[in-house]
Structures are given as structure tokens and as C-alpha cells.
Design a protein around this motif. Structure first.
Motif, PDB file in Angstrom:
ATOM      1  N   ILE A  82       0.845  -1.188   0.000  1.00 29.18           N
ATOM      2  CA  ILE A  82       0.000   0.000   0.000  1.00 29.18           C
ATOM      3  C   ILE A  82       0.885   1.244   0.000  1.00 29.18           C
ATOM      4  N   PRO A  83       0.925   1.995  -1.106  1.00 28.82           N
ATOM      5  CA  PRO A  83       1.783   3.181  -1.148  1.00 28.82           C
ATOM      6  C   PRO A  83       1.170   4.336  -0.359  1.00 28.82           C
ATOM      7  N   ASP A  84       2.009   5.241   0.042  1.00 26.10           N
ATOM      8  CA  ASP A  84       1.552   6.458   0.710  1.00 26.10           C
ATOM      9  C   ASP A  84       0.698   7.269  -0.261  1.00 26.10           C
ATOM     10  N   ILE A  85      -0.431   7.791   0.216  1.00 23.73           N
ATOM     11  CA  ILE A  85      -1.322   8.551  -0.658  1.00 23.73           C
ATOM     12  C   ILE A  85      -0.621   9.773  -1.227  1.00 23.73           C
ATOM     13  N   ASP A  86       0.316  10.345  -0.460  1.00 24.11           N
ATOM     14  CA  ASP A  86       1.068  11.512  -0.945  1.00 24.11           C
ATOM     15  C   ASP A  86       1.914  11.155  -2.160  1.00 24.11           C
ATOM     16  N   ILE A  87       2.444   9.932  -2.174  1.00 23.84           N
ATOM     17  CA  ILE A  87       3.266   9.493  -3.305  1.00 23.84           C
ATOM     18  C   ILE A  87       2.398   9.321  -4.550  1.00 23.84           C
ATOM     19  N   LEU A  88       1.198   8.773  -4.368  1.00 20.87           N
ATOM     20  CA  LEU A  88       0.290   8.622  -5.509  1.00 20.87           C
ATOM     21  C   LEU A  88      -0.130   9.990  -6.049  1.00 20.87           C
ATOM     22  N   GLN A  89      -0.357  10.943  -5.163  1.00 22.60           N
ATOM     23  CA  GLN A  89      -0.680  12.293  -5.607  1.00 22.60           C
ATOM     24  C   GLN A  89       0.481  12.908  -6.388  1.00 22.60           C
ATOM     25  N   ALA A  90       1.683  12.688  -5.913  1.00 23.98           N
ATOM     26  CA  ALA A  90       2.857  13.209  -6.602  1.00 23.98           C
ATOM     27  C   ALA A  90       3.008  12.567  -7.979  1.00 23.98           C
ATOM     28  N   PHE A  91       2.738  11.266  -8.074  1.00 25.25           N
ATOM     29  CA  PHE A  91       2.820  10.568  -9.358  1.00 25.25           C
ATOM     30  C   PHE A  91       1.807  11.148 -10.344  1.00 25.25           C
TER      31      PHE A  91
ATOM     32  N   LEU B 261      -7.440   7.784  -6.287  1.00 25.09           N
ATOM     33  CA  LEU B 261      -7.442   9.102  -5.654  1.00 25.09           C
ATOM     34  C   LEU B 261      -8.850   9.690  -5.633  1.00 25.09           C
ATOM     35  N   GLY B 262      -9.579   9.511  -6.738  1.00 23.97           N
ATOM     36  CA  GLY B 262     -10.957  10.007  -6.787  1.00 23.97           C
ATOM     37  C   GLY B 262     -11.844   9.319  -5.773  1.00 23.97           C
ATOM     38  N   LEU B 263     -11.680   7.987  -5.658  1.00 29.21           N
ATOM     39  CA  LEU B 263     -12.475   7.223  -4.697  1.00 29.21           C
ATOM     40  C   LEU B 263     -12.130   7.624  -3.263  1.00 29.21           C
ATOM     41  N   THR B 264     -10.844   7.872  -3.020  1.00 32.75           N
ATOM     42  CA  THR B 264     -10.427   8.298  -1.688  1.00 32.75           C
ATOM     43  C   THR B 264     -11.045   9.639  -1.319  1.00 32.75           C
ATOM     44  N   GLU B 265     -11.006  10.576  -2.277  1.00 36.56           N
ATOM     45  CA  GLU B 265     -11.600  11.895  -2.021  1.00 36.56           C
ATOM     46  C   GLU B 265     -13.104  11.782  -1.813  1.00 36.56           C
ATOM     47  N   GLU B 266     -13.758  10.967  -2.662  1.00 37.69           N
ATOM     48  CA  GLU B 266     -15.203  10.788  -2.534  1.00 37.69           C
ATOM     49  C   GLU B 266     -15.565  10.191  -1.174  1.00 37.69           C
ATOM     50  N   THR B 267     -14.761   9.226  -0.712  1.00 36.87           N
ATOM     51  CA  THR B 267     -15.008   8.599   0.582  1.00 36.87           C
ATOM     52  C   THR B 267     -14.881   9.613   1.714  1.00 36.87           C
ATOM     53  N   MET B 268     -13.856  10.453   1.636  1.00 37.22           N
ATOM     54  CA  MET B 268     -13.657  11.470   2.664  1.00 37.22           C
ATOM     55  C   MET B 268     -14.786  12.487   2.671  1.00 37.22           C
ATOM     56  N   LEU B 269     -15.179  12.953   1.490  1.00 32.16           N
ATOM     57  CA  LEU B 269     -16.261  13.930   1.413  1.00 32.16           C
ATOM     58  C   LEU B 269     -17.567  13.348   1.938  1.00 32.16           C
ATOM     59  N   ARG B 270     -17.795  12.059   1.609  1.00 29.92           N
ATOM     60  CA  ARG B 270     -19.017  11.405   2.094  1.00 29.92           C
ATOM     61  C   ARG B 270     -18.993  11.291   3.613  1.00 29.92           C
TER      62      ARG B 270
END
Length: 308
Positions: A8-17, A80-89
Motif C-alpha cells: 500500500i503506497p503512501d497517498i502523498d506518493i500517488l498524488q505526486a505521481f 485518488l478520486g475514490l479516496t476523495e469521494e469517501t472522505m467527502l461522504r
């Protein structure tokens, strides 16, 4: 399911990618993320080591996605989209006493469900509602909806499908098209203006002609569209005759913007179902929603799909 933490990579690394891929530059990605260029470069090296493939190729002053990187990018954006959607929900739910998350078919949701939802919300004023569009079955473990509205057969992994209603489709056209292309029989209809087809139901017109016992040579000619909403707009624009469910065009039929050519509806083989994942069966709001939507169907026979 037990997760392998090292994968499981760090979410910050995926955002940077994602950012570096979008800009084609570690420097521009660093500016957007408020990092140093070396920090972004180090994150990408770490991600490449973790995956075991080269994600970027260095070309002059830019970085270009490798073949592996191009395949990886859509999945990263989806995650990333699913993560953001989950947080907003979760944030929205935290501001309400309760919440309900629904996945529905696009045109069903916009044209039939939305006009009726205010009634459900009046009955549950404390609730935060989330509605998303999904055309096909999905994994409730990956997309944490409380329920879904599904058209097809009552088959969905790790979920229960409860019958809502069947569907009647009728041939329609705009008043202008009907006036310029008067048809007296189904055969004349097939040989008149173009037929409008839904891409996911390519045999619909053939089934309708067969049901009305019309011997038609080519029921597949005409224009094709991906969604019912597109077919409806094409019919309104006079691009051809369409075969549409009554419940999706109730307003157009009432206003006369679309006209039924022959009052010979065809009941489709598939039906509509409310789908509840197994781990949400005891959700009281999901149960309330089913009771409510079933009542909407049975009490409005002329404005909704027809119950068997």
C-alpha cells in the motif's frame, strides 16, 4: 480481507505521481504540491522500487510516462478520486444524524428518481443523501454504497436483489418528424426516418417489430447512442424515431414534445431491482428507501414503470 501493508503506497506518493504525469515535469509537480523537486524525484524512485517497474522516462528537460506508467495512471486517478469521494461522504455524514448513499442508473436517476426524491427527504429531514451514477454492477467492498438501483437480472455478488418493476418501451417521435414522415404501420416506420438505437440494447427495435408481427428487413439501421438521455435528446431534435421506456419521457409525452407512434408497448426481458449489499441488510434507512420507492412505483402506474 487482510491487507499486505508493504503493497500500500503512501497517498502523498500517488498524488505526486499523478501530478508529475499531468505536468510531465517533477519541477512543476513540486510547485503544485509545495515540495522540492528532489522530494518529488525521491518519491517517484520509491514508488518505482515498490512496484518494480520504470514509471517515467527522462526526455531532455521533461519526464514522460513509460508504457507501465501509462497503464498505472488511470488506476491511480480512480483510487485518488475514490479516496476523495469517501472522505467527502464521511465529512457530510458527520454533519448529519444519518446518511444514505445510492448508486443509480444515469438516466433513471436524473429523469425519474430526482423529481421524486424531495418527498423522501421530507420524510427524513435529518439525513444526508449521496447519489452517484453507475451503469453496471460493481463491488460493494470497493465502492461503499448503501444500495443500488439495477436494471437487468437479479444477479449481484454478495448482495440481495429485490424486484421493483418491469419496463414498457414504446416507439416515439417528435411532432415535426411525425408530420414530415407520417407512418400508418410498423413496416412504414422501419422504412421511414432513421431509427435511434441505444448501444447497450442493440436488438430492442428488432424485438419490438417481432412483437408487433411486422416483417422488417433491417431493424438495425439508424443512429446509435450510448445513453438513454442521448436517445431522448436525439428524438426531441427530430433525428429519428426512438424506442423508449414510458417512465423516462413522461414529461415529454405530457407536453406533446414527443408522440407515441403506435400504442403497442413491449415489456422488456429485464427488470429493475433494488440491490442491498449483504453487510447493509439491517440498515434502517435502506429499508425505508425500498418501502418508499416501491410505493412510488405502485402508486403512479402512468408515470412510472409498470409492476408485474
Amino acid at each position: 480481507m487482510k491487507l499486505t501493508r508493504r503493497l500500500i503506497p503512501d497517498i502523498d506518493i500517488l498524488q505526486a505521481f499523478e501530478c508529475a504525469a499531468r505536468h510531465g515535469s517533477f519541477t512543476q509537480a513540486a510547485k503544485e504540491l509545495n515540495l522540492t523537486q528532489s522530494a518529488v524525484s525521491r518519491q517517484m524512485s520509491e514508488l518505482e522500487s515498490q512496484i518494480g517497474v520504470l514509471l517515467f522516462e527522462r526526455v531532455r528537460q521533461r519526464v514522460v510516462l513509460s508504457d507501465a506508467g501509462q497503464k498505472f495512471l488511470p488506476e491511480v486517478r480512480r483510487l485518488l478520486g475514490l479516496t476523495e469521494e469517501t472522505m467527502l461522504r464521511a465529512m457530510a455524514a458527520s454533519q448529519s444524524a444519518s446518511s444514505l448513499s445510492i448508486a443509480t442508473l444515469p438516466t433513471f436517476g436524473s429523469r425519474w428518481l430526482m423529481p421524486r426524491l424531495p418527498d423522501f427527504l421530507r420524510r427524513h429531514p435529518e439525513m444526508a443523501l449521496s447519489v452517484a451514477s453507475r451503469s453496471r454492477p460493481f463491488d460493494f467492498e470497493e465502492e461503499p454504497f448503501d444500495l443500488a438501483i439495477h436494471y437487468g437480472q437479479p444477479v449481484w455478488a454478495h448482495a440481495t436483489c429485490t424486484y421493483l418493476c418491469s419496463e414498457l418501451i414504446v416507439p416515439v417521435g417528435s411532432p415535426e418528424l411525425c408530420a414530415s414522415n407520417p407512418v400508418r404501420t410498423p413496416v412504414e416506420l422501419a422504412n421511414s426516418a432513421p431509427l435511434l438505437h441505444l448501444s447497450t440494447r442493440p436488438k430492442a427495435w428488432a424485438s419490438w417489430f417481432e412483437a408487433v408481427q411486422a416483417d422488417v428487413i433491417s431493424p438495425y439501421k439508424g443512429h446509435r447512442f450510448e445513453h438513454f438521455s442521448m436517445v431522448i435528446e436525439a428524438a426531441l431534435a427530430g433525428l429519428g424515431f426512438a424506442l423508449l421506456p414510458r417512465y423516462l419521457i413522461e414529461q415529454e409525452l405530457a407536453s406533446g414534445r414527443l408522440q407515441v407512434l403506435f400504442d403497442q408497448p413491449l415489456q422488456t426481458e429485464n427488470s429493475y431491482y433494488l440491490v442491498v449489499p449483504d453487510h447493509k441488510k439491517e440498515n434502517p434507512l435502506a429499508q425505508s428507501f425500498f418501502i418508499w420507492i416501491a410505493d412510488q412505483v405502485t402508486d403512479r402506474q402512468t408515470a412510472a414503470p409498470v409492476i408485474r
